[in-house]
Design a protein around this motif. Sequence first.
Motif, PDB file in Angstrom:
ATOM      1  N   VAL A  60       0.847  -1.201   0.000  1.00 13.82           N
ATOM      2  CA  VAL A  60       0.000   0.000   0.000  1.00 13.82           C
ATOM      3  C   VAL A  60       0.877   1.243   0.000  1.00 13.82           C
ATOM      4  O   VAL A  60       0.673   2.183  -0.788  1.00 13.82           O
ATOM      5  CB  VAL A  60      -0.932   0.005   1.236  1.00 13.82           C
ATOM      6  CG1 VAL A  60      -1.808   1.258   1.236  1.00 13.82           C
ATOM      7  CG2 VAL A  60      -1.791  -1.257   1.274  1.00 13.82           C
ATOM      8  N   LEU A  61       1.868   1.252   0.871  1.00 13.64           N
ATOM      9  CA  LEU A  61       2.760   2.400   1.028  1.00 13.64           C
ATOM     10  C   LEU A  61       3.470   2.736  -0.282  1.00 13.64           C
ATOM     11  O   LEU A  61       3.457   3.892  -0.741  1.00 13.64           O
ATOM     12  CB  LEU A  61       3.780   2.076   2.122  1.00 13.64           C
ATOM     13  CG  LEU A  61       4.613   3.217   2.677  1.00 13.64           C
ATOM     14  CD1 LEU A  61       3.794   4.044   3.651  1.00 13.64           C
ATOM     15  CD2 LEU A  61       5.838   2.668   3.399  1.00 13.64           C
ATOM     16  N   HIS A  62       4.066   1.723  -0.907  1.00 12.50           N
ATOM     17  CA  HIS A  62       4.852   1.973  -2.109  1.00 12.50           C
ATOM     18  C   HIS A  62       3.976   2.184  -3.340  1.00 12.50           C
ATOM     19  O   HIS A  62       4.381   2.891  -4.268  1.00 12.50           O
ATOM     20  CB  HIS A  62       5.825   0.814  -2.330  1.00 12.50           C
ATOM     21  CG  HIS A  62       6.866   0.709  -1.264  1.00 12.50           C
ATOM     22  ND1 HIS A  62       7.217  -0.494  -0.673  1.00 12.50           N
ATOM     23  CD2 HIS A  62       7.614   1.658  -0.656  1.00 12.50           C
ATOM     24  CE1 HIS A  62       8.149  -0.269   0.235  1.00 12.50           C
ATOM     25  NE2 HIS A  62       8.397   1.019   0.271  1.00 12.50           N
ATOM     26  N   PHE A  67       2.049   8.648  -6.329  1.00 16.19           N
ATOM     27  CA  PHE A  67       0.900   9.537  -6.543  1.00 16.19           C
ATOM     28  C   PHE A  67       0.742  10.558  -5.412  1.00 16.19           C
ATOM     29  O   PHE A  67      -0.305  11.188  -5.294  1.00 16.19           O
ATOM     30  CB  PHE A  67      -0.369   8.688  -6.681  1.00 16.19           C
ATOM     31  CG  PHE A  67      -0.256   7.613  -7.722  1.00 16.19           C
ATOM     32  CD1 PHE A  67      -0.369   7.918  -9.067  1.00 16.19           C
ATOM     33  CD2 PHE A  67       0.014   6.297  -7.359  1.00 16.19           C
ATOM     34  CE1 PHE A  67      -0.242   6.928 -10.032  1.00 16.19           C
ATOM     35  CE2 PHE A  67       0.140   5.300  -8.310  1.00 16.19           C
ATOM     36  CZ  PHE A  67       0.015   5.612  -9.656  1.00 16.19           C
ATOM     37  N   THR A  68       1.781  10.699  -4.582  1.00 16.96           N
ATOM     38  CA  THR A  68       1.739  11.689  -3.501  1.00 16.96           C
ATOM     39  C   THR A  68       2.196  13.050  -4.016  1.00 16.96           C
ATOM     40  O   THR A  68       2.945  13.139  -5.004  1.00 16.96           O
ATOM     41  CB  THR A  68       2.644  11.257  -2.336  1.00 16.96           C
ATOM     42  OG1 THR A  68       3.987  11.091  -2.820  1.00 16.96           O
ATOM     43  CG2 THR A  68       2.168   9.960  -1.712  1.00 16.96           C
ATOM     44  N   GLN A  69       1.783  14.085  -3.330  1.00 14.78           N
ATOM     45  CA  GLN A  69       2.192  15.437  -3.723  1.00 14.78           C
ATOM     46  C   GLN A  69       3.634  15.739  -3.336  1.00 14.78           C
ATOM     47  O   GLN A  69       4.261  16.636  -3.899  1.00 14.78           O
ATOM     48  CB  GLN A  69       1.244  16.470  -3.104  1.00 14.78           C
ATOM     49  CG  GLN A  69      -0.150  16.444  -3.707  1.00 14.78           C
ATOM     50  CD  GLN A  69      -1.019  17.616  -3.285  1.00 14.78           C
ATOM     51  OE1 GLN A  69      -0.588  18.487  -2.527  1.00 14.78           O
ATOM     52  NE2 GLN A  69      -2.244  17.638  -3.769  1.00 14.78           N
ATOM     53  N   TRP A  76       9.416   9.729  -4.037  1.00 17.57           N
ATOM     54  CA  TRP A  76       9.765   8.345  -4.333  1.00 17.57           C
ATOM     55  C   TRP A  76      10.610   8.222  -5.597  1.00 17.57           C
ATOM     56  O   TRP A  76      10.981   9.207  -6.216  1.00 17.57           O
ATOM     57  CB  TRP A  76       8.497   7.506  -4.432  1.00 17.57           C
ATOM     58  CG  TRP A  76       8.682   6.070  -4.061  1.00 17.57           C
ATOM     59  CD1 TRP A  76       9.208   5.589  -2.906  1.00 17.57           C
ATOM     60  CD2 TRP A  76       8.361   4.941  -4.877  1.00 17.57           C
ATOM     61  NE1 TRP A  76       9.224   4.213  -2.935  1.00 17.57           N
ATOM     62  CE2 TRP A  76       8.703   3.789  -4.132  1.00 17.57           C
ATOM     63  CE3 TRP A  76       7.804   4.775  -6.141  1.00 17.57           C
ATOM     64  CZ2 TRP A  76       8.526   2.499  -4.622  1.00 17.57           C
ATOM     65  CZ3 TRP A  76       7.614   3.493  -6.622  1.00 17.57           C
ATOM     66  CH2 TRP A  76       7.977   2.366  -5.866  1.00 17.57           C
ATOM     67  N   LEU A  77      10.916   7.000  -5.992  1.00 16.14           N
ATOM     68  CA  LEU A  77      11.785   6.728  -7.144  1.00 16.14           C
ATOM     69  C   LEU A  77      11.194   7.247  -8.448  1.00 16.14           C
ATOM     70  O   LEU A  77      11.913   7.739  -9.320  1.00 16.14           O
ATOM     71  CB  LEU A  77      12.025   5.218  -7.268  1.00 16.14           C
ATOM     72  CG  LEU A  77      12.749   4.556  -6.088  1.00 16.14           C
ATOM     73  CD1 LEU A  77      12.714   3.035  -6.238  1.00 16.14           C
ATOM     74  CD2 LEU A  77      14.170   5.049  -5.983  1.00 16.14           C
ATOM     75  N   PHE A 104       7.643  -4.599  -9.215  1.00 15.45           N
ATOM     76  CA  PHE A 104       6.420  -4.524 -10.013  1.00 15.45           C
ATOM     77  C   PHE A 104       5.743  -3.160  -9.882  1.00 15.45           C
ATOM     78  O   PHE A 104       5.176  -2.656 -10.859  1.00 15.45           O
ATOM     79  CB  PHE A 104       5.467  -5.649  -9.616  1.00 15.45           C
ATOM     80  CG  PHE A 104       5.928  -7.006 -10.063  1.00 15.45           C
ATOM     81  CD1 PHE A 104       5.945  -7.339 -11.412  1.00 15.45           C
ATOM     82  CD2 PHE A 104       6.368  -7.944  -9.152  1.00 15.45           C
ATOM     83  CE1 PHE A 104       6.378  -8.585 -11.845  1.00 15.45           C
ATOM     84  CE2 PHE A 104       6.806  -9.193  -9.566  1.00 15.45           C
ATOM     85  CZ  PHE A 104       6.817  -9.511 -10.920  1.00 15.45           C
ATOM     86  N   VAL A 105       5.791  -2.555  -8.704  1.00 18.17           N
ATOM     87  CA  VAL A 105       5.228  -1.209  -8.552  1.00 18.17           C
ATOM     88  C   VAL A 105       5.979  -0.230  -9.439  1.00 18.17           C
ATOM     89  O   VAL A 105       5.378   0.552 -10.196  1.00 18.17           O
ATOM     90  CB  VAL A 105       5.285  -0.748  -7.073  1.00 18.17           C
ATOM     91  CG1 VAL A 105       4.911   0.739  -6.964  1.00 18.17           C
ATOM     92  CG2 VAL A 105       4.342  -1.587  -6.215  1.00 18.17           C
ATOM     93  N   VAL A 106       7.322  -0.273  -9.371  1.00 23.39           N
ATOM     94  CA  VAL A 106       8.130   0.634 -10.199  1.00 23.39           C
ATOM     95  C   VAL A 106       7.849   0.401 -11.679  1.00 23.39           C
ATOM     96  O   VAL A 106       7.622   1.355 -12.442  1.00 23.39           O
ATOM     97  CB  VAL A 106       9.637   0.431  -9.891  1.00 23.39           C
ATOM     98  CG1 VAL A 106      10.497   1.159 -10.927  1.00 23.39           C
ATOM     99  CG2 VAL A 106       9.968   0.934  -8.495  1.00 23.39           C
ATOM    100  N   ALA A 107       7.852  -0.853 -12.109  1.00 25.63           N
ATOM    101  CA  ALA A 107       7.660  -1.174 -13.524  1.00 25.63           C
ATOM    102  C   ALA A 107       6.283  -0.738 -14.020  1.00 25.63           C
ATOM    103  O   ALA A 107       6.148  -0.177 -15.120  1.00 25.63           O
ATOM    104  CB  ALA A 107       7.857  -2.671 -13.747  1.00 25.63           C
TER     105      ALA A 107
END
Length: 370
Positions: free
Chosen positions: A21-23, A28-30, A34-35, A317-320
């Motif tokens: 959830v965190l990553h 999408f945070t203001q 993140w990467l 997978f989140v990054v990709a």
Amino acid sequence: MNSRLYYLDSLRAILMLLGVVLHSAAPFTQSKYWLVSYSNSSLFLDYLNASIHSFRMPLFFMIAGFFSLMLIERMSSAQYLRNRVLRLLLPCVVVLFTFNMLQALVLTYFSQSYEGFDLENILSHWQGHFSISHLWFLINLFIYCCFLLPAAWLTHALFKDALARLSIYRHNKSLCLILGMLALPMLNTLVLAIGQAGLPIYETFFIVGMPYYLVYYSIFFFVGAWIFSFKDLLSIIEKQTYLWLTALLVTSAVLYFHPFDNNNIEKVVVSYLEALRILVLCLFIWSVFSRLVVQNNVILSKLSNASYTIYLLHHFFVVALVVLLIESGLSLPPIPAFLLIMTVVYVLTYVIHAKVINKSAAMTRLLNGK
């Protein structure tokens, strides 16, 4: 495992899964910390991440300390160290040199696609993106576990027996145990002192990450070990839900409303109160969860078994997927985009665990250390 501890196993798994959830929310945070970051963002996701971050890793390390001391009691020293190497270091190394390397390649492609492909710089970009990333906690946990082995022996030999002979302990055991536990956040002042001494605890290193976190999270790990050391304390934590809630409200109010100065004494007080607030928040969640999960649950059991694999694999997978979303040119609202990424990653990593990892003894050993 004793049935009364099913809730701790489930809570540990949920804390691992909250990392997804965190990553998934981070792009999408203001705050754009993140990467990778998506063009559309939501302040709600900043608050969501801050809320999860406030308790997730401290509580995880508390539970890890609890179970680590349980292993020490059940195993020889050699068996314990072998278990920790297989469960912590082996999966860390495997994921670091597979999925994290692939993640670095994806990030290198993403950065180069905007800067233009310069073959001379691709290697330096890849080296810059290759890091231990989300695996940092495994290194921390292994270091804590190694320290816990001699600490457990010394504590029992030099302290625990002597404590049992004290009159005040025999007559006020619950109070003594609670005060001892609440004194442990004083270690947070050690973090402050190390920083004031000019040591590079806020710099990031390749293997150990940021030394600040190594020292800070050790507080919660050893609180967990303290809880296991005194069986009466576990019962107190489970029953005193309103005590932890009250302590949480009081420490939060003091930190919010009291006009602290910037002198050294008040820095120490604030440092202690901040660690104490997180500790009682974790104890409150621990207590609530012990009431909610009173027996083994099939769904929670399956999630618990898969949670380690899901966490180890999810980051790539989140990054990709976020890079793919950005490259596609689609403009999605941030919250639906976050929910989409999170759901796909959960399903994908769970299927990999169930259909690939679970079906192979070799893969189970490499990625789960079993």
